[in-house]
Write a protein that holds these residues in place. Structure first.
Motif, mmCIF file in Angstrom:
data_model
loop_
_atom_site.group_PDB
_atom_site.id
_atom_site.type_symbol
_atom_site.label_atom_id
_atom_site.label_comp_id
_atom_site.label_asym_id
_atom_site.label_seq_id
_atom_site.Cartn_x
_atom_site.Cartn_y
_atom_site.Cartn_z
ATOM 1 N N ASN A 113 0.810 -1.228 0.000
ATOM 2 C CA ASN A 113 0.000 0.000 0.000
ATOM 3 C C ASN A 113 0.837 1.268 0.000
ATOM 4 N N LYS A 114 2.072 1.175 -0.454
ATOM 5 C CA LYS A 114 2.949 2.337 -0.534
ATOM 6 C C LYS A 114 3.445 2.456 -1.970
ATOM 7 N N GLU A 115 3.267 3.646 -2.541
ATOM 8 C CA GLU A 115 3.707 3.877 -3.912
ATOM 9 C C GLU A 115 5.228 3.889 -3.977
ATOM 10 N N ILE A 116 5.797 3.208 -4.983
ATOM 11 C CA ILE A 116 7.253 3.231 -5.137
ATOM 12 C C ILE A 116 7.690 4.376 -6.050
ATOM 13 N N LEU A 117 6.716 5.013 -6.668
ATOM 14 C CA LEU A 117 6.989 6.166 -7.519
ATOM 15 C C LEU A 117 6.246 7.348 -6.919
ATOM 16 N N ASN A 118 6.968 8.240 -6.294
ATOM 17 C CA ASN A 118 6.347 9.367 -5.612
ATOM 18 C C ASN A 118 6.334 10.600 -6.502
ATOM 19 N N ILE A 119 5.192 11.228 -6.581
ATOM 20 C CA ILE A 119 5.001 12.423 -7.397
ATOM 21 C C ILE A 119 5.150 13.653 -6.508
ATOM 22 N N LYS A 120 5.887 14.641 -7.023
ATOM 23 C CA LYS A 120 6.062 15.879 -6.267
ATOM 24 C C LYS A 120 4.740 16.625 -6.155
ATOM 25 N N GLU A 121 4.531 17.208 -5.007
ATOM 26 C CA GLU A 121 3.350 18.044 -4.799
ATOM 27 C C GLU A 121 3.538 19.356 -5.559
#
Length: 125
Positions: A113-121
């Motif tokens: 349940n954790k994204e491995i690709l994080n998008i910048k806010e």
């Protein structure tokens, strides 16, 4: 975040035979009875819409669009039963591939349940 997939059908010489653009034009021709109106709704010129249909005529043995020139009740364009069958089958394929791609994306990119690709806010000014 989600995955996007584009699919199309090519012949053995890699000519684009069928895909989303042709599907959209054909559906609008069916709805409006006019290649010109379909092109206008899609936002392309008539020549481009006609080229979609011409490609189908060149590469597919079955007639897909029937066009009656002139004016009056019998003028205009309509799809053949074969065209409707091809559109329906293509949409099923598209749905199935999108469903699989989304499932596989979730499996690969959302681990525990954790994204491995994080998008910048985005910063708000």
């Amino acid at each position: 975040m989600k995955v996007k997939v584009k699919i199309w059908i090519e012949d053995d010489e890699q000519n684009l035979i069928f895909g989303g653009g042709k599907t959209e034009v054909l559906e609008l021709v069916d709805k409006t009875g006019s290649i010109s109106k379909a092109a206008q709704i899609v936002g392309m010129n008539y020549k481009k819409a006609w080229s979609h249909i011409k490609i189908l005529q060149e590469h597919i043995e079955d007639e897909m669009v029937q066009t009656n020139k002139g004016q009056g009740e019998n003028s205009g364009s309509c799809l053949t039963p074969k065209a409707r069958e091809v559109i329906q089958t293509y949409k099923i394929l598209q749905h199935d591939i999108n469903k699989y791609a989304d499932k596989r994306f979730q499996e690969l990119f959302l681990k525990d349940n954790k994204e491995i690709l994080n998008i910048k806010e985005k910063e708000i000014d």
